[in-house]
Design an enzyme around this catalytic site. Structure first.
Site, mmCIF file in Angstrom:
data_model
loop_
_atom_site.group_PDB
_atom_site.id
_atom_site.type_symbol
_atom_site.label_atom_id
_atom_site.label_comp_id
_atom_site.label_asym_id
_atom_site.label_seq_id
_atom_site.Cartn_x
_atom_site.Cartn_y
_atom_site.Cartn_z
ATOM 1 N N THR A 14 36.536 -29.321 12.586
ATOM 2 C CA THR A 14 35.963 -30.529 13.195
ATOM 3 C C THR A 14 34.650 -30.909 12.539
ATOM 4 O O THR A 14 34.304 -32.091 12.474
ATOM 5 C CB THR A 14 35.754 -30.284 14.708
ATOM 6 O OG1 THR A 14 37.040 -30.130 15.297
ATOM 7 C CG2 THR A 14 35.036 -31.423 15.388
ATOM 8 N N SER A 61 41.590 -25.458 11.607
ATOM 9 C CA SER A 61 41.719 -23.992 11.639
ATOM 10 C C SER A 61 42.826 -23.498 12.570
ATOM 11 O O SER A 61 43.166 -22.320 12.545
ATOM 12 C CB SER A 61 40.390 -23.320 11.977
ATOM 13 O OG SER A 61 40.149 -23.299 13.362
ATOM 14 N N THR A 94 36.419 -24.422 14.772
ATOM 15 C CA THR A 94 36.027 -23.499 15.851
ATOM 16 C C THR A 94 37.212 -22.694 16.392
ATOM 17 O O THR A 94 37.030 -21.618 16.940
ATOM 18 C CB THR A 94 35.417 -24.276 17.043
ATOM 19 O OG1 THR A 94 36.382 -25.214 17.523
ATOM 20 C CG2 THR A 94 34.140 -24.993 16.659
ATOM 21 N N ASP A 95 38.426 -23.234 16.233
ATOM 22 C CA ASP A 95 39.561 -22.673 16.979
ATOM 23 C C ASP A 95 39.943 -21.243 16.593
ATOM 24 O O ASP A 95 40.321 -20.453 17.464
ATOM 25 C CB ASP A 95 40.775 -23.604 16.868
ATOM 26 C CG ASP A 95 40.596 -24.859 17.715
ATOM 27 O OD1 ASP A 95 39.735 -24.836 18.625
ATOM 28 O OD2 ASP A 95 41.285 -25.856 17.463
HETATM 29 C C1 SIN Z 1 39.559 -26.609 14.014
HETATM 30 O O1 SIN Z 1 39.475 -25.511 14.547
HETATM 31 O O2 SIN Z 1 39.712 -26.745 12.784
HETATM 32 C C2 SIN Z 1 39.539 -27.860 14.835
HETATM 33 C C3 SIN Z 1 38.727 -27.736 16.058
HETATM 34 C C4 SIN Z 1 37.274 -27.486 15.809
HETATM 35 O O3 SIN Z 1 36.797 -27.242 14.707
HETATM 36 O O4 SIN Z 1 36.533 -27.556 16.820
#
Ligand code: SIN
Length: 325
Positions: A14, A61, A94-95
């Site tokens: 993100t 991710s 983050t995922d």
């Molecule tokens: C991801 O994990 O690539 C998408 C969600 C995020 O980064 O918060």
């Protein structure tokens, strides 16, 4: 050359996301903006040393793969071996950040800082959190004495072993649970609360320095996660066994407790040679082992990290994995 170059490896997420309007913080597409551009959004960043960037991949991710992990570990080891590189920052979604963090700590055991950072809002947001997180991550990578794999988000430094995403929307989305954070970044200064991560002692005896040993990801063992819940039975375990699963992590209730039918299936799988590890589905606390346990516990690792750990153990030892139980 002075030893304060920082390398930023871009992987997507993100933090590199793009939405159609600045007010949209959820309808975006992740992994659109290049790492060079993310850096350009932070004026004056280079002060104090060179910041080099490399776009390693560009993915959401949720789609993280073993192949990207191997590529990532190889680049991390490559740059860490250069005397003029002080530390590495990795922009990441983050995922699955916590899984990548655990993998890199276990495999690379870095004596320099490797700082994963991320964002909960896309780069196009009215008030994006990515630029501040990236700035803070660089401050941590430049901090004298920093080492090991950490995650930096919302001004907080989390260790690779403890970090977990705990919120689906808020900017301060990560927690270190009972362990608490390693420290904070405040106006570019690091305030340490405890030590930097060290080698994952007692878990893996050796970092896998030769990344080539990990290269054939198609041959990696299959390790899946199953969960205990009301009405759980052994059907999923039996189906996975029929598919040739090598390892199972069970996210048990409370102190790793299991529905009797699920437990029976797991014990049967274990007797047939499947490695089984018991974690807890609780966010805080850990499975406390007790005499008479028939399934080994995850030694405090969350289910997703216990899975990474078991994959690595199976890679290193094959089915003769030394177990806590
Ligand atoms: C991801 O994990 O690539 C998408 C969600 C995020 O980064 O918060």
């Amino acid at each position: 050359m002075a030893c304060h170059n920082i390398v930023i490896l871009g992987t997507g997420g993100t933090i590199a996301g793009r939405a159609a309007t600045a007010s949209d913080n959820i309808g975006y597409t992740a992994a659109q903006v290049g790492v060079e551009q993310l850096l350009a959004a932070i004026p004056g960043i280079a002060g104090g040393g060179l910041v080099l960037t490399e776009q390693l991949t560009q993915i959401d991710s949720k789609d993280m793969s073993f192949a990207v992990w191997v590529q990532l570990a190889a680049r991390v080891n490559h740059f860490l071996a250069q005397p003029d590189v002080q530390g590495i920052v990795i922009t990441h979604g983050t995922d699955t950040l916590e899984e990548s963090a655990y993998f890199l700590q276990a495999v690379c055991e870095p004596a320099k800082p490797v700082v994963l950072t991320c964002a909960m809002r896309p780069a196009t947001s009215l008030a994006p959190d990515g630029p501040q997180n990236l700035l803070d991550a660089i401050a941590v990578a430049r901090h004298p004495g920093a080492k090991g794999v950490v995650a930096v988000c919302a001004g907080t430094i989390h260790g690779a072993l403890d970090v977990q995403k705990v919120h689906a929307y808020q900017l301060d989305a990560f927690s270190s649970g009972d362990a608490g954070p390693i420290g904070y970044v405040e106006e570019g200064a690091v305030r340490l609360l405890r030590n930097w991560p060290v080698a994952i002692e007692g878990r893996l005896p050796l970092a896998i320095k030769n990344i080539a040993n990990l290269a054939s990801v198609a041959d990696w063992p299959r390790v899946e996660i199953v969960m205990n819940y009301a009405g759980a039975d052994g059907a999923v375990v039996e189906a996975l066994q029929a598919r040739g699963v090598h390892g199972l992590v069970v996210a048990g209730t409370g102190n790793g407790t299991l529905h009797y039918a699920l437990e029976a299936a797991l014990l049967k799988a274990q007797a047939a040679g499947v490695r089984v590890v018991r974690a807890t589905r609780c966010l805080n606390g850990r499975v406390l082992p007790k005499p008479g346990d028939t399934l080994s516990d995850s030694e405090g690792l969350s289910p997703v990290k216990a899975r990474v750990d078991l994959i690595l153990r199976l890679l290193i030892y094959g089915t003769a994995v030394p177990h806590a139980v």
